[in-house]
Design a protein around this motif. Structure first.
Motif, PDB file in Angstrom:
ATOM      1  N   LEU A   9      16.818 -27.797  -8.046  1.00 30.34           N
ATOM      2  CA  LEU A   9      18.110 -27.849  -8.819  1.00 30.34           C
ATOM      3  C   LEU A   9      18.670 -28.437 -10.477  1.00 30.34           C
ATOM      4  CD1 LEU A   9      21.369 -27.592  -7.518  1.00 30.34           C
ATOM      5  CD2 LEU A   9      21.340 -29.887  -8.348  1.00 30.34           C
ATOM      6  N   LEU A  10      17.732 -29.284 -10.368  1.00 31.37           N
ATOM      7  CA  LEU A  10      17.727 -30.313 -11.334  1.00 31.37           C
ATOM      8  C   LEU A  10      17.515 -29.527 -12.679  1.00 31.37           C
ATOM      9  CD1 LEU A  10      16.911 -34.200 -10.743  1.00 31.37           C
ATOM     10  CD2 LEU A  10      19.326 -32.967 -11.457  1.00 31.37           C
ATOM     11  N   ARG A  11      16.202 -28.857 -12.493  1.00 27.68           N
ATOM     12  CA  ARG A  11      14.932 -27.462 -13.334  1.00 27.68           C
ATOM     13  C   ARG A  11      16.652 -26.243 -13.629  1.00 27.68           C
ATOM     14  NH1 ARG A  11      10.668 -25.780  -9.969  1.00 27.68           N
ATOM     15  NH2 ARG A  11      10.052 -27.712  -9.921  1.00 27.68           N
ATOM     16  N   GLU A  12      17.251 -25.563 -12.948  1.00 25.38           N
ATOM     17  CA  GLU A  12      17.831 -24.632 -12.829  1.00 25.38           C
ATOM     18  C   GLU A  12      19.084 -25.153 -13.991  1.00 25.38           C
ATOM     19  OE1 GLU A  12      19.591 -23.320  -9.236  1.00 25.38           O
ATOM     20  OE2 GLU A  12      17.636 -23.233  -8.579  1.00 25.38           O
ATOM     21  N   ARG A  13      19.127 -26.390 -13.575  1.00 27.96           N
ATOM     22  CA  ARG A  13      20.356 -27.075 -14.867  1.00 27.96           C
ATOM     23  C   ARG A  13      20.115 -26.953 -16.039  1.00 27.96           C
ATOM     24  NH1 ARG A  13      24.294 -29.606 -10.355  1.00 27.96           N
ATOM     25  NH2 ARG A  13      25.143 -28.116  -9.557  1.00 27.96           N
ATOM     26  N   GLY A  14      18.426 -27.179 -16.145  1.00 28.55           N
ATOM     27  CA  GLY A  14      17.965 -26.983 -17.495  1.00 28.55           C
ATOM     28  C   GLY A  14      17.814 -28.859 -17.865  1.00 28.55           C
ATOM     29  N   MET A  15      18.173 -30.209 -17.134  1.00 26.13           N
ATOM     30  CA  MET A  15      17.822 -31.199 -17.189  1.00 26.13           C
ATOM     31  C   MET A  15      16.683 -31.840 -17.217  1.00 26.13           C
ATOM     32  SD  MET A  15      20.856 -32.097 -15.022  1.00 26.13           S
ATOM     33  CE  MET A  15      20.984 -33.928 -15.318  1.00 26.13           C
ATOM     34  N   ARG A  30      11.776 -30.127 -25.464  1.00 26.74           N
ATOM     35  CA  ARG A  30      12.609 -31.709 -25.315  1.00 26.74           C
ATOM     36  C   ARG A  30      12.149 -32.571 -23.719  1.00 26.74           C
ATOM     37  NH1 ARG A  30      16.163 -31.650 -28.733  1.00 26.74           N
ATOM     38  NH2 ARG A  30      15.592 -30.412 -30.666  1.00 26.74           N
ATOM     39  N   LEU A  31      12.696 -31.248 -22.903  1.00 21.49           N
ATOM     40  CA  LEU A  31      13.280 -31.626 -21.868  1.00 21.49           C
ATOM     41  C   LEU A  31      12.181 -32.568 -20.851  1.00 21.49           C
ATOM     42  CD1 LEU A  31      14.355 -28.056 -19.946  1.00 21.49           C
ATOM     43  CD2 LEU A  31      16.042 -30.148 -21.434  1.00 21.49           C
ATOM     44  N   PRO A  32      12.595 -33.483 -20.204  1.00 22.29           N
ATOM     45  CA  PRO A  32      11.543 -34.266 -19.621  1.00 22.29           C
ATOM     46  C   PRO A  32      10.921 -33.649 -18.248  1.00 22.29           C
ATOM     47  CG  PRO A  32      13.541 -34.948 -19.014  1.00 22.29           C
ATOM     48  CD  PRO A  32      14.007 -34.076 -20.551  1.00 22.29           C
ATOM     49  N   THR A  33       9.607 -34.170 -18.311  1.00 22.04           N
ATOM     50  CA  THR A  33       9.088 -33.768 -16.706  1.00 22.04           C
ATOM     51  C   THR A  33       9.415 -34.416 -16.193  1.00 22.04           C
ATOM     52  OG1 THR A  33       6.731 -32.722 -18.368  1.00 22.04           O
ATOM     53  CG2 THR A  33       6.762 -33.307 -16.479  1.00 22.04           C
TER      54      THR A  33
END
Ligand code: UDP
Ligand code: MG
Length: 332
Positions: A39-45, A9-12
């Motif tokens: 950073l956004l990727r690491e934070r799981g966003m 469900r994480l948006p690309t």
């Protein structure tokens, strides 16, 4: 299973960046965009396959080779090259239409590092909370020159006075969801003013405040002449208020002239008619001036209609650093 579900469900995300003669800035800001993406990727966003899309707007310097170099160094960088310089709005639209094939959300930003990259996190969070459009709004203009500040302020005032709905102090730093992009692709105008078009798309929106920095290097590509042309485009492509104002003015002038005629007739009947040369000349000049202004404004609209009816492509992509997904360029 649970984690897989959440991951799916994480948006690309795709960060869309128009670049025109930015060889001095790009090597500095590109790693900053990448760092924010990581950073956004690491934070799981956002999803792992998120990327940065540079749009080279027909630069005459080494901007495109810098973009090609970046794309070769890391898969997160992508680039498209327009066949010639088409201006900021067209370059941005090219990026927005292109990224639809590989992202769920996009954030458009200038490449000069003026807009605070850190605001992206809040934008993505607002999207995850259910917003389709997130406007980046400047909280202050301290870093702008006095001229840029006053002219920009006049620009927003003029826009709202002329009936164009824009978000105050919002330029082109914003998050758009995939469905907003899809709806935006149905707006077919050639005279582009994206910050006036996006509010027309609708959907749930919000704003995120950020502080604007000074340009890292290079010079602004928006001199006064380009700003006036952008304002003119914005007004004439989104509002018919100027024409209505002319009609109103014409109506008022007609009434005054009518009263003037009655007055002249009454005076001549009473036998006091004295040839008033000065008043005559000023009335003729006044009405002549108003008429020319009116014709000029109507002409602006006729010119826009002329350009719109040609339905020329708004951008032509000449090169990509990646494989395109089927549909090439604009799908009209
Ligand atoms: N830009 C573009 N095409 C142009 C002019 C500008 O793609 O014809 C890009 C430029 O590279 C930058 C963004 O549009 O990323 C905004 O331009 P600039 O920073 O010069 O404008 P300002 O911030 O001064 O309004
Ligand atoms: Mg700038």
């Amino acid at each position: 299973m649970e984690t897989q579900d959440t991951e799916r469900r994480l948006p690309t995300l795709c960060i869309v960046i128009p670049c025109y003669n930015e060889q001095e800035v790009l090597p500095i800001t590109a790693p900053q965009f990448k760092a924010e993406l990581d950073l956004l990727r690491e934070r799981g966003m956002i999803a792992p396959d998120s990327s940065i899309l540079f749009v080279n707007d027909g630069s005459s310097d080494t901007t495109w080779s810098i973009i090609e170099g970046l794309a070769a160094s890391n898969a997160a960088y992508r680039g498209i090259c327009l066949s010639r310089n088409r201006g900021h709005q067209n370059a941005l639209l090219a990026g927005l239409m292109e990224c639809r094939s590989f992202c769920d959300i996009c954030i458009s930003i200038d490449c000069d590092g003026q807009d605070d990259i850190a605001a992206m996190e809040e934008m993505v969070r607002a999207y995850l909370d259910g917003c389709d459009i997130v406007y980046g709004v400047r909280s202050s203009r301290e870093t702008d020159t006095f001229f840029k500040r006053t002219s920009a302020q006049a620009f927003y005032k003029l826009m709202s006075g002329m009936g164009v709905e824009t978000v105050y102090n919002h330029a082109d730093y914003r998050l758009l969801s995939r469905r907003v992009l899809d709806e935006l692709s149905r707006f077919e105008e050639v005279n582009l003013f994206l910050r006036g078009m996006v509010p027309l798309v609708g959907f749930k929106s919000t704003s995120v405040c950020y502080k604007r920095h000074e340009r890292i290097a290079g010079e602004s590509h928006y001199p006064l002449s380009k700003m006036i042309s952008l304002a003119l485009n914005g007004i004439t492509s989104l509002s018919v208020k100027p024409i209505r104002l002319i009609t109103g003015l014409g109506f008022i002038v007609s009434i005054i002239s009518f009263i003037g005629v009655i007055w002249a007739v009454v005076v001549s009947i009473l036998g006091h008619s004295v040839a008033g040369w000065a008043s005559m000349v000023s009335i003729v000049c006044f009405i002549g001036g108003i008429q020319l202004l009116g014709i000029g404004i109507v002409g602006e609209y006729v010119g826009r209609i002329y350009l719109e009816t040609k339905r020329r492509p708004r951008f032509i992509i000449s090169e990509r650093t990646f494989e395109a997904d089927g549909d090439d360029g604009e799908n009209r």
